[in-house]
Scaffold this active site. Structure first.
Site, PDB file in Angstrom:
ATOM      1  N   ASP A   1     -85.407  18.233  34.153  1.00 50.10           N
ATOM      2  CA  ASP A   1     -84.460  17.379  34.878  1.00 50.10           C
ATOM      3  C   ASP A   1     -83.875  16.441  33.603  1.00 50.10           C
ATOM      4  OD1 ASP A   1     -85.285  18.066  37.492  1.00 50.10           O
ATOM      5  OD2 ASP A   1     -86.990  16.826  36.904  1.00 50.10           O
TER       6      ASP A   1
ATOM      7  N   GLU B   1     -85.610  25.711  33.782  1.00 52.44           N
ATOM      8  CA  GLU B   1     -83.936  25.951  33.635  1.00 52.44           C
ATOM      9  C   GLU B   1     -83.623  25.769  32.042  1.00 52.44           C
ATOM     10  OE1 GLU B   1     -81.708  24.395  36.618  1.00 52.44           O
ATOM     11  OE2 GLU B   1     -80.111  24.088  35.324  1.00 52.44           O
TER      12      GLU B   1
HETATM   13  O1  TRH Z   1     -90.397  21.152  31.721  1.00 50.96           O
HETATM   14  P1  TRH Z   1     -89.739  22.153  32.795  1.00 50.96           P
HETATM   15  O2  TRH Z   1     -90.744  22.831  33.631  1.00 50.96           O
HETATM   16  O3  TRH Z   1     -88.523  21.503  33.729  1.00 50.96           O
HETATM   17  C1  TRH Z   1     -88.525  22.005  35.174  1.00 50.96           C
HETATM   18  C2  TRH Z   1     -87.334  22.891  35.371  1.00 50.96           C
HETATM   19  O4  TRH Z   1     -86.120  22.112  34.811  1.00 50.96           O
HETATM   20  C3  TRH Z   1     -87.268  22.975  36.701  1.00 50.96           C
HETATM   21  O5  TRH Z   1     -85.922  23.831  37.046  1.00 50.96           O
HETATM   22  C4  TRH Z   1     -87.195  21.807  37.557  1.00 50.96           C
HETATM   23  O6  TRH Z   1     -86.851  22.146  38.874  1.00 50.96           O
HETATM   24  C5  TRH Z   1     -88.368  21.010  37.278  1.00 50.96           C
HETATM   25  O7  TRH Z   1     -88.499  20.754  35.989  1.00 50.96           O
HETATM   26  C6  TRH Z   1     -88.057  19.835  38.090  1.00 50.96           C
HETATM   27  O8  TRH Z   1     -88.889  23.330  31.884  1.00 50.96           O
HETATM   28  P2  TRH Z   1     -87.495  23.202  31.178  1.00 50.96           P
HETATM   29  O9  TRH Z   1     -86.522  23.088  32.129  1.00 50.96           O
HETATM   30  O10 TRH Z   1     -87.372  24.006  30.282  1.00 50.96           O
HETATM   31  O11 TRH Z   1     -87.550  21.814  30.474  1.00 50.96           O
HETATM   32  C7  TRH Z   1     -88.094  21.752  29.343  1.00 50.96           C
HETATM   33  C8  TRH Z   1     -87.381  20.671  28.348  1.00 50.96           C
HETATM   34  O12 TRH Z   1     -88.299  20.316  27.596  1.00 50.96           O
HETATM   35  C9  TRH Z   1     -86.118  21.361  27.754  1.00 50.96           C
HETATM   36  O13 TRH Z   1     -85.169  20.291  27.601  1.00 50.96           O
HETATM   37  C10 TRH Z   1     -86.776  21.550  26.447  1.00 50.96           C
HETATM   38  C11 TRH Z   1     -87.615  20.403  26.176  1.00 50.96           C
HETATM   39  N1  TRH Z   1     -88.807  20.345  25.197  1.00 50.96           N
HETATM   40  C12 TRH Z   1     -88.725  19.566  24.184  1.00 50.96           C
HETATM   41  O14 TRH Z   1     -87.542  18.892  23.916  1.00 50.96           O
HETATM   42  N2  TRH Z   1     -89.664  19.784  23.379  1.00 50.96           N
HETATM   43  C13 TRH Z   1     -90.718  20.780  23.518  1.00 50.96           C
HETATM   44  O15 TRH Z   1     -91.795  20.770  22.478  1.00 50.96           O
HETATM   45  C14 TRH Z   1     -90.776  21.573  24.413  1.00 50.96           C
HETATM   46  C15 TRH Z   1     -91.955  22.642  24.817  1.00 50.96           C
HETATM   47  C16 TRH Z   1     -89.800  21.505  25.290  1.00 50.96           C
END
Ligand code: TRH
Length: 391
Positions: free
Chosen positions: A21, A282
């Site tokens: 989010d 996402e």
């Molecule tokens: O963390 P998520 O599982 O987030 C989820 C999804 O957005 C889902 O659709 C939503 O409904 C839910 O949250 C509430 O996975 P996502 O979307 O990939 O987000 C991870 C974020 O973290 C992304 O912006 C990348 C960031 N990230 C970093 O900045 N550093 C890291 O080391 C990692 C592993 C990720």
């Protein structure tokens, strides 16, 4: 940069779960300011989650400016707002409830703000029919419009910053830069020549089986996994209960390295440097598409396996000619029984060169429809013009 010098925008983000989010809202906010000169107030309820992807964030500050964006701690639904405090464009992310006093002030403001509900990403066909639909407020003289991200021209597109491809291609063309970056996580010269896989998934993925298939496989694999992700399977592989950043273990053909959670731009670099990315949710899913490298998606789980439908919709668009990727993805998400993980992995690995070609073609295909931020501002402009010149 300043194509909209005095335009203001308020973006309301509730961290429901994990980092997606705030990850998405932060990208959007930054791009609105950097590339379009829009003055953004990002209201977010969970600064601690925000800080993990952007370490500059002060978790104690009620208001702070981070990279040109005014970040407001959204503590509760209370507070009073004057119409002058309302932005030109108001976005609720994932249908969050904006504080009632803010909505009331929106109705009093002249001209009324453009109001969007920015929805979640799906490749399903119905999205095209719902994108840009209006929804009247039941009591106030306000109309909200749905804005759906998506993969086709009749959707809102995907977040993609200007210059991203140039940065990525320069990085990927510079082996020393990639080696230097990965060396920061302990990856040595020999591992640079192995198949490098980043692993970001939800706890229910069959990680244990995959680690076993890799360790018993013929070619060397280096798996880079952020701390806390698939902790049980990673712990079992490493022989310790709670593996932490910096820990690593090698068994057979597989080395697993546990990474710290890195700031968002470094996560991009990680995706660019790996040969295969397992991503989730996402935002990392979209970023893997921009990395131009093969990826497997672990979709955010929903009740009644609704997410399987979404997964199939995406695979239908992306993996029609890639049977091993489609099968592996369905199995990874529990939508298909993978009878033999070693066989599923062997098939996927054999298909990787074709997946890499598809990844590049797909990136270009999707980007040809324009990026989400630009499309969102264009729609807002249309709505503002229509409000000024009613028919
Ligand atoms: O963390 P998520 O599982 O987030 C989820 C999804 O957005 C889902 O659709 C939503 O409904 C839910 O949250 C509430 O996975 P996502 O979307 O990939 O987000 C991870 C974020 O973290 C992304 O912006 C990348 C960031 N990230 C970093 O900045 N550093 C890291 O080391 C990692 C592993 C990720």
């Amino acid at each position: 940069m300043s194509s909209n010098p005095s335009l203001t925008l308020a973006l309301f983000c509730k961290v429901v779960d994990n980092y997606g989010d705030i990850g998405i809202c932060w990208r959007l906010a930054r791009q609105l300011w950097r590339e379009h000169g829009v003055h953004v107030s990002l209201w977010v309820d969970d600064l601690a989650s925000f800080r993990r992807i952007c370490p500059e964030v002060d978790v104690l500050a009620d208001a702070q400016t981070v990279q040109g964006v005014l970040v407001r701690h959204w503590r509760d639904q209370e507070g009073s707002f004057a119409p002058e405090e309302v932005a030109d464009i108001v976005i609720e992310f994932f249908a969050v409830d904006i504080p009632p006093a803010y909505v009331a002030a929106m109705a009093q403001r002249m001209p009324r703000p453009v109001w969007f509900n920015l929805e979640g990403l799906s490749a399903e066909e119905w999205v095209e029919g719902c994108h840009r639909l209006p929804s009247m407020h039941p009591r106030l003289k306000l109309t909200k419009h749905f804005f759906f991200p998506g993969f086709t021209p009749r959707t809102g597109g995907l977040l993609h910053e200007a210059g991203l491809d140039e940065q990525r291609l320069a990085f990927q063309a510079d082996r020393a830069a990639m080696a230097g970056f990965l060396a920061g996580f302990g990856v040595g010269a020999a591992e640079m020549d192995s198949l490098k896989v980043s692993l970001f998934c939800y706890p229910h993925a069959p990680v244990g089986e995959l680690l076993q298939a890799w360790s018993e496989g013929s070619g060397p694999v280096t798996c880079l996994v952020p701390e806390g992700v698939a902790a049980q399977a990673v712990g079992a592989f490493m022989g310790c209960a709670s593996p932490g950043a910096g820990d690593s273990a090698t068994r057979g053909a597989l080395t697993v390295r546990v990474l710290p959670f890195v700031p968002q731009p470094d996560y991009d670099r990680l995706l660019w440097a790996c040969d295969l990315n397992i991503v989730r949710g996402e935002d990392s899913f979209v970023r893997a598409q921009w990395a131009g490298r093969p990826f497997v998606w672990h979709i955010y789980p929903q009740d009644e396996n609704l997410h399987h439908q979404k997964l199939r919709a995406f695979l239908g668009r992306y993996a029609g000619e890639l049977p091993a990727l489609a099968r592996f993805s369905l199995g990874w998400n529990g939508a298909l029984d993978i009878a033999s993980m070693p066989a599923a992995w062997r098939d996927l690995q054999a298909e990787l060169p074709r997946i890499a070609i598809r990844a590049e073609a797909w990136r270009q295909e999707v980007l040809a429809h324009g990026d989400l931020t630009t499309k969102l501002l264009e729609f807002a402009r249309e709505l503002r013009l229509a409000a000024q010149n009613p028919v």
